[in-house]
Design an enzyme around this catalytic site. Structure first.
Site, PDB file in Angstrom:
ATOM      1  N   ASN A   9       8.146  -8.288  -3.066  1.00 59.67           N
ATOM      2  CA  ASN A   9       6.860  -8.686  -3.654  1.00 59.67           C
ATOM      3  C   ASN A   9       6.586  -7.717  -4.804  1.00 59.67           C
ATOM      4  O   ASN A   9       6.300  -6.543  -4.568  1.00 59.67           O
ATOM      5  CB  ASN A   9       5.786  -8.595  -2.560  1.00 59.67           C
ATOM      6  CG  ASN A   9       4.385  -8.788  -3.112  1.00 59.67           C
ATOM      7  OD1 ASN A   9       4.200  -9.181  -4.264  1.00 59.67           O
ATOM      8  ND2 ASN A   9       3.384  -8.509  -2.279  1.00 59.67           N
ATOM      9  N   LYS A  11       4.164  -7.732  -6.860  1.00 57.72           N
ATOM     10  CA  LYS A  11       2.726  -7.514  -7.089  1.00 57.72           C
ATOM     11  C   LYS A  11       2.409  -7.617  -8.587  1.00 57.72           C
ATOM     12  O   LYS A  11       2.967  -8.453  -9.270  1.00 57.72           O
ATOM     13  CB  LYS A  11       2.299  -6.171  -6.467  1.00 57.72           C
ATOM     14  CG  LYS A  11       2.713  -6.089  -4.990  1.00 57.72           C
ATOM     15  CD  LYS A  11       2.092  -4.952  -4.234  1.00 57.72           C
ATOM     16  CE  LYS A  11       2.564  -4.986  -2.784  1.00 57.72           C
ATOM     17  NZ  LYS A  11       1.924  -4.006  -1.938  1.00 57.72           N
ATOM     18  N   HIS A  98      -1.992 -12.119   1.877  1.00 54.61           N
ATOM     19  CA  HIS A  98      -1.516 -10.750   1.731  1.00 54.61           C
ATOM     20  C   HIS A  98      -2.696  -9.794   1.877  1.00 54.61           C
ATOM     21  O   HIS A  98      -3.821 -10.105   1.471  1.00 54.61           O
ATOM     22  CB  HIS A  98      -0.833 -10.560   0.368  1.00 54.61           C
ATOM     23  CG  HIS A  98      -0.166  -9.222   0.269  1.00 54.61           C
ATOM     24  ND1 HIS A  98      -0.855  -8.081  -0.072  1.00 54.61           N
ATOM     25  CD2 HIS A  98       1.103  -8.843   0.516  1.00 54.61           C
ATOM     26  CE1 HIS A  98      -0.022  -7.054  -0.040  1.00 54.61           C
ATOM     27  NE2 HIS A  98       1.169  -7.483   0.317  1.00 54.61           N
ATOM     28  N   GLU A 100      -3.711  -7.387   0.240  1.00 54.62           N
ATOM     29  CA  GLU A 100      -4.505  -7.128  -0.968  1.00 54.62           C
ATOM     30  C   GLU A 100      -5.402  -8.314  -1.315  1.00 54.62           C
ATOM     31  O   GLU A 100      -6.473  -8.146  -1.885  1.00 54.62           O
ATOM     32  CB  GLU A 100      -3.559  -6.752  -2.120  1.00 54.62           C
ATOM     33  CG  GLU A 100      -2.998  -5.343  -1.903  1.00 54.62           C
ATOM     34  CD  GLU A 100      -1.523  -5.187  -2.170  1.00 54.62           C
ATOM     35  OE1 GLU A 100      -0.965  -5.969  -2.970  1.00 54.62           O
ATOM     36  OE2 GLU A 100      -0.901  -4.280  -1.574  1.00 54.62           O
ATOM     37  N   GLU A 171       2.266  -7.031   8.260  1.00 56.53           N
ATOM     38  CA  GLU A 171       2.163  -5.873   7.369  1.00 56.53           C
ATOM     39  C   GLU A 171       0.938  -5.061   7.771  1.00 56.53           C
ATOM     40  O   GLU A 171      -0.191  -5.384   7.362  1.00 56.53           O
ATOM     41  CB  GLU A 171       2.014  -6.320   5.915  1.00 56.53           C
ATOM     42  CG  GLU A 171       3.183  -7.123   5.392  1.00 56.53           C
ATOM     43  CD  GLU A 171       3.249  -7.114   3.863  1.00 56.53           C
ATOM     44  OE1 GLU A 171       4.221  -6.593   3.328  1.00 56.53           O
ATOM     45  OE2 GLU A 171       2.311  -7.616   3.223  1.00 56.53           O
ATOM     46  N   GLY A 177       2.322   0.683   0.924  1.00 56.42           N
ATOM     47  CA  GLY A 177       2.238   1.558  -0.244  1.00 56.42           C
ATOM     48  C   GLY A 177       1.930   3.009   0.084  1.00 56.42           C
ATOM     49  O   GLY A 177       1.607   3.794  -0.797  1.00 56.42           O
ATOM     50  N   SER A 215       6.049  -0.085   3.497  1.00 56.13           N
ATOM     51  CA  SER A 215       6.903   1.077   3.215  1.00 56.13           C
ATOM     52  C   SER A 215       8.345   0.912   3.708  1.00 56.13           C
ATOM     53  O   SER A 215       8.947   1.870   4.195  1.00 56.13           O
ATOM     54  CB  SER A 215       6.270   2.354   3.772  1.00 56.13           C
ATOM     55  OG  SER A 215       5.021   2.579   3.123  1.00 56.13           O
TER      56      SER A 215
HETATM   57  P1  13P Z   1       5.185  -1.420   0.133  1.00 62.74           P
HETATM   58  O1  13P Z   1       6.610  -1.766   0.479  1.00 62.74           O
HETATM   59  O2  13P Z   1       5.035  -0.839  -1.236  1.00 62.74           O
HETATM   60  O3  13P Z   1       4.553  -0.603   1.212  1.00 62.74           O
HETATM   61  O4  13P Z   1       4.355  -2.805   0.072  1.00 62.74           O
HETATM   62  C1  13P Z   1       4.450  -3.687   1.139  1.00 62.74           C
HETATM   63  C2  13P Z   1       3.840  -4.973   0.727  1.00 62.74           C
HETATM   64  O5  13P Z   1       2.639  -5.064   0.526  1.00 62.74           O
HETATM   65  C3  13P Z   1       4.726  -6.122   0.540  1.00 62.74           C
HETATM   66  O6  13P Z   1       4.013  -7.308   0.442  1.00 62.74           O
END
Ligand code: 13P
Length: 259
Positions: A9, A11, A98, A100, A171, A177, A215
Site C-alpha cells: 500500500n 498510501k 483502512h 487511516e 492491521e 508505521g 510494520s
Molecule cells: P506500515 O507497513 O508502514 O506499518 O503500514 C501498514 C499499512 O498501513 C498497510 O496498509
C-alpha cells in the site's frame, strides 16, 4: 487453496514516474522467483495507477488495487473516485476501511459496510481492513473490536460471497508505521479469532484470505506468513522500496536470499 497476497500500500507517496520506476524494479528484482502460491498486489495513489498498470500488464500474478472509492458509479461527489473508475484504470482490488480512512478521515462502520457491498457488486475484490487501537488492546477489547468491525462492515453482503472476492486485513492501529510489529502470539490470536468469525458468517469462511499488516519488514515477514491463518501481508513503508518489497514478496520461499 488461494494464493497468498503480498500487497504494498503506497498510501500518499510517489509521483507517477517514481511509482512506475519502483514497479519496474520490483518486477525485475522478483524475476522468475515468484512462488506459484503467491500473488503480488500494488496499491498506488490513484494518479499513478495507469503507470503501474502499464508496467504490470502481461506480468503473471501481479495485480493493482485502489486505496479507496465512493459507493456510487458516478455523480456529484467532488474529490471521490468510483469502482468503475478503478476498474477502468486496471484495478482488480480495492481497500475498504483502512485505519487511516477510519481514524484520520472519520469513516464509520455503516459507510464502510456500504462500500464493501457496492465494490463487490461492481466486481472489485475487496480487502476489508480491521484492527484495534492501543487503548482498546490495553483494555483487553481486541476481540470485541474485531467482532464489531467484522459484523458491521460485512452486514450487507450475502453469506455465499466467494473467497476470491473478499479478503480481510488485520492491521492493529498501533503497529502501523511505528516499527512495532505485533508478536506472533498476538497475530495468531487475532487471525484465529477472525477465522472463527468468518466461518460463522460465511459459507466459505474457512477459505477467505486474512492478511496481516503493521510494520512488516523483510526480516520479519517469513515468520509472519508462516503462521496459521495468515494468508499474506499488507505492507506500507517497506513496500515503497523495490529491494525491500521484493525481499518481502519472496520471504520464506526457496529463493529467499536471507535463508
Ligand atoms: P506500515 O507497513 O508502514 O506499518 O503500514 C501498514 C499499512 O498501513 C498497510 O496498509
Amino acid at each position: 487453496m488461494l494464493k497468498k497476497i503480498m500487497a504494498g500500500n503506497w498510501k500518499m507517496f510517489k509521483t507517477r514516474e517514481e511509482a512506475s520506476r519502483t514497479a519496474r524494479e520490483l518486477v525485475v528484482a522478483v524475476g522468475e522467483n515468484l512462488p506459484d502460491d503467491r500473488e503480488v498486489l500494488i496499491i498506488p495513489s490513484f494518479t499513478a495507477l495507469k503507470e503501474v498498470n502499464d508496467v504490470l500488464s502481461g506480468q503473471k500474478n501481479y495485480f493493482s488495487g485502489g486505496q479507496n472509492f465512493y459507493p456510487a458509479d458516478e455523480g456529484a461527489f467532488t474529490g471521490e473516485v468510483s469502482p468503475l473508475h478503478l476498474k477502468d484504470s486496471g484495478c482488480s482490488y480495492a481497500l475498504v476501511g483502512h485505519s487511516e480512512r477510519r481514524h484520520v478521515l472519520g469513516e464509520e462502520d455503516d459507510f464502510l459496510a456500504e462500500k464493501v457491498a457496492y465494490g463487490l457488486e461492481r466486481q472489485l475484490k475487496i480487502i476489508f481492513c480491521i484492527g484495534e487501537k492501543i487503548e482498546e488492546r490495553k483494555q483487553d477489547k481486541v476481540e470485541e473490536v474485531l467482532a464489531r468491525q467484522l459484523e458491521k462492515g460485512l452486514k450487507n453482503i450475502i453469506s455465499s460471497v466467494s473467497p476470491h472476492e473478499l479478503v480481510i486485513a488485520y492491521e492493529p492501529v498501533w503497529a502501523i508505521g511505528t516499527g512495532e510489529t505485533a508478536g506472533s502470539d498476538d497475530i495468531s490470536q487475532a487471525h484465529n479469532f477472525i477465522r472463527k468469525k468468518l466461518i460463522d458468517i460465511f459459507e466459505y469462511g474457512s477459505d477467505i484470505r486474512i492478511l496481516y499488516g503493521g510494520s512488516v519488514k523483510p526480516d520479519n515477514c517469513a515468520a509472519i506468513i508462516g503462521l496459521d491463518n495468515v494468508d499474506g501481508v499488507l505492507v506500507g513503508g517497506a513496500s515503497l522500496n523495490a529491494d525491500s518489497f521484493s525481499r518481502i514478496v519472496l520471504a520464506g520461499s526457496k529463493t529467499d536470499s536471507s535463508l
